[in-house]
Design an enzyme around this catalytic site. Structure first.
Site, PDB file in Angstrom:
ATOM      1  N   ARG A  57      63.924  42.951  73.595  1.00 20.59           N
ATOM      2  CA  ARG A  57      63.118  44.133  73.274  1.00 20.59           C
ATOM      3  C   ARG A  57      63.801  45.041  72.256  1.00 20.59           C
ATOM      4  O   ARG A  57      63.143  45.869  71.626  1.00 20.59           O
ATOM      5  CB  ARG A  57      62.821  44.949  74.541  1.00 20.59           C
ATOM      6  CG  ARG A  57      61.956  44.219  75.559  1.00 20.59           C
ATOM      7  CD  ARG A  57      61.438  45.164  76.620  1.00 20.59           C
ATOM      8  NE  ARG A  57      60.422  46.052  76.087  1.00 20.59           N
ATOM      9  CZ  ARG A  57      59.974  47.122  76.716  1.00 20.59           C
ATOM     10  NH1 ARG A  57      60.475  47.452  77.893  1.00 20.59           N
ATOM     11  NH2 ARG A  57      59.043  47.877  76.164  1.00 20.59           N
ATOM     12  N   ASP A 134      51.795  44.732  70.776  1.00 24.57           N
ATOM     13  CA  ASP A 134      51.694  45.163  72.178  1.00 24.57           C
ATOM     14  C   ASP A 134      52.265  44.160  73.183  1.00 24.57           C
ATOM     15  O   ASP A 134      53.078  44.527  74.027  1.00 24.57           O
ATOM     16  CB  ASP A 134      50.242  45.509  72.531  1.00 24.57           C
ATOM     17  CG  ASP A 134      50.120  46.138  73.904  1.00 24.57           C
ATOM     18  OD1 ASP A 134      50.947  47.009  74.219  1.00 24.57           O
ATOM     19  OD2 ASP A 134      49.210  45.770  74.659  1.00 24.57           O
ATOM     20  N   ASN A 155      54.248  62.572  75.668  1.00 25.03           N
ATOM     21  CA  ASN A 155      53.324  61.760  76.463  1.00 25.03           C
ATOM     22  C   ASN A 155      53.598  60.263  76.310  1.00 25.03           C
ATOM     23  O   ASN A 155      52.804  59.435  76.753  1.00 25.03           O
ATOM     24  CB  ASN A 155      51.876  62.064  76.079  1.00 25.03           C
ATOM     25  CG  ASN A 155      51.562  61.723  74.629  1.00 25.03           C
ATOM     26  OD1 ASN A 155      52.428  61.295  73.872  1.00 25.03           O
ATOM     27  ND2 ASN A 155      50.317  61.944  74.234  1.00 25.03           N
ATOM     28  N   CYS A 188      56.506  68.055  68.779  1.00 28.80           N
ATOM     29  CA  CYS A 188      56.092  68.470  70.130  1.00 28.80           C
ATOM     30  C   CYS A 188      56.642  69.858  70.484  1.00 28.80           C
ATOM     31  O   CYS A 188      56.007  70.617  71.223  1.00 28.80           O
ATOM     32  CB  CYS A 188      56.554  67.452  71.170  1.00 28.80           C
ATOM     33  SG  CYS A 188      55.625  65.900  71.144  1.00 28.80           S
ATOM     34  N   CYS A 198      49.275  65.543  83.652  1.00 29.63           N
ATOM     35  CA  CYS A 198      49.291  64.188  84.213  1.00 29.63           C
ATOM     36  C   CYS A 198      48.862  64.223  85.681  1.00 29.63           C
ATOM     37  O   CYS A 198      49.490  64.906  86.508  1.00 29.63           O
ATOM     38  CB  CYS A 198      50.682  63.576  84.089  1.00 29.63           C
ATOM     39  SG  CYS A 198      50.771  61.894  84.759  1.00 29.63           S
ATOM     40  N   LYS A 297      37.833  40.682  86.667  1.00 24.84           N
ATOM     41  CA  LYS A 297      36.881  41.660  87.210  1.00 24.84           C
ATOM     42  C   LYS A 297      37.368  42.358  88.486  1.00 24.84           C
ATOM     43  O   LYS A 297      36.902  43.449  88.804  1.00 24.84           O
ATOM     44  CB  LYS A 297      35.524  40.998  87.472  1.00 24.84           C
ATOM     45  CG  LYS A 297      35.494  40.036  88.646  1.00 24.84           C
ATOM     46  CD  LYS A 297      34.069  39.530  88.910  1.00 24.84           C
ATOM     47  CE  LYS A 297      34.030  38.663  90.163  1.00 24.84           C
ATOM     48  NZ  LYS A 297      32.673  38.200  90.500  1.00 24.84           N
TER      49      LYS A 297
END
EC number: 1.17.99.6
Length: 380
Positions: A57, A134, A155, A188, A198, A297
């Protein structure tokens, strides 16, 4: 090869193929990120959906041995739905988060990155490239931040000056040594609106997220939802936009630049009761092209049951009773039992009592008992 000239050409071509923002970064290891990820792992704050290998990563050279630079891209998506349907007391609706409104963004980003790869390889046949979006190993936000796409907000989203945080991110590692861009200043400041808003306190502090408490993550789980989160989900079927909606940097940001990212209102904000009996084929036909369908689902149906309980929708009682009696999945039977108690229609009591006598799954029995207890608290 004139790398500066090539960089200009790549930027120009990116605009032609519908990339809204592009930046260039070095492929050096992400040292600071590595320490943050280790800490997240120690605290148990990760979702489990991430690449588990922290080295992969944070070290682009493990993914492409000759890595010299990374090209980061961003696509803006809409924050407002045109002709959004309204729910009524007899036809309640759920909601998919904005990032799942249009065509699955993974596919859209891959299409853009594929075109970018082809352009580069045509210009530099010896180039080596590896793209991801992603679901790849690299941390998209860290790459985008280094490449000057935006800053990493409190965030935990990348916030761009142009589009706010309503952007999808992707990147391409390459052996071409592109000159890097400068990171953007974090704007920010002292603002804590996202942290304060949140619903579950998942934003531990600015830039630190406990994914295990994040509603976006919770809507994607497949098991029983912990009691403390059931009411907090509201009518969310997939994802959560709260920390984006309250962000001052997102005020007035709404871009409709890509037709494939426009939502189908009936899919993005569907009626809840029909979801309870939807077949696999119907689910795939209606929601299969959306990112929010990736877990199947079952989580969506469980969340629809929780949403009906949130609304205390008595019209849903017969449908929930059918699930309690007939559905083969313990999570759906149990959540339906709890929801019947939450809705508070006392006519459900004998059905819950009968189900308790025949139910064999211990987890479902626990939920039936919760439902009966909630009904016992209902005033005549």
């Amino acid at each position: 090869m004139d790398v500066m000239e090539l960089k200009k050409d790549v930027i120009e071509y990116s605009r032609l193929i519908g990339i809204d923002k592009i930046g260039f970064a070095s492929a050096d290891p992400f040292i600071e990120l590595k320490e943050r990820l280790r800490r997240q792992q120690e605290l148990g704050y990760q979702s489990g959906f991430e690449e588990p290998d922290i080295e992969k990563r944070t070290n682009p050279s493990l993914l492409l041995p000759e890595a010299k630079s990374i090209i980061a891209i961003a696509l803006a998506y809409p924050s407002k739905m045109k002709d959004a349907p309204r729910g009524t007391k007899t036809e309640r609706r759920g909601l998919f988060c904005r990032a799942s409104w249009g065509k699955d963004y993974h596919d859209v980003l891959r299409e853009r990155l594929q075109k970018l790869e082809e352009f580069l390889l045509a210009r530099v046949p010896s180039a080596r490239v590896r793209s991801m979006a992603d679901t790849g190993e690299l941390a998209d936000r860290a790459v985008a931040e280094r490449a000057g796409i935006g800053w990493s907000g409190k965030n935990c989203s990348i916030i761009t000056p142009e589009f706010g945080s309503y952007v999808y991110l992707g990147e391409m590692i390459t052996n071409i040594p592109f000159p890097p861009d400068e990171p953007i200043e974090n704007r920010c400041g002292t603002c804590t609106k996202c942290i304060d808003a949140c619903p579950t306190g998942a934003l531990v502090q600015g830039g630190q997220l406990n994914a295990q408490r994040c509603i976006s993550f919770l809507t994607q789980t497949k098991g029983f939802l912990a009691d403390e989160f059931r009411e907090k989900i509201g009518n969310r079927l997939y994802g959560c936009d709260t920390c984006q909606l309250v962000c001052p940097e997102n005020k007035g940001k709404d871009f409709h630049l890509h037709p494939e990212l426009e939502p189908d209102p009936e899919a993005a904000k569907p009626k809840l009761v029909p979801l309870l009996g939807i077949s696999n084929r119907e689910f795939k036909e209606k929601f299969g092209a959306m990112a929010g369908s990736w877990r199947g689902k079952k989580p969506i149906q469980r969340n629809a049951i929780l949403a009906l309980a949130h609304y205390k929708d008595r019209t849903a009682v017969p449908h929930l009773l059918r699930l309690l009696k007939e559905d083969s999945r313990p999570v759906i039977r149990g959540t339906a039992a709890w929801a019947l108690g939450k809705i508070g229609d006392r006519s459900a009591k004998p059905h819950l009592e009968a189900a308790r006598e025949t139910e064999t799954d211990i987890d479902v029995i626990v939920e039936i008992d919760k439902g009966l207890k909630l009904l016992a608290e209902v005033k005549e």
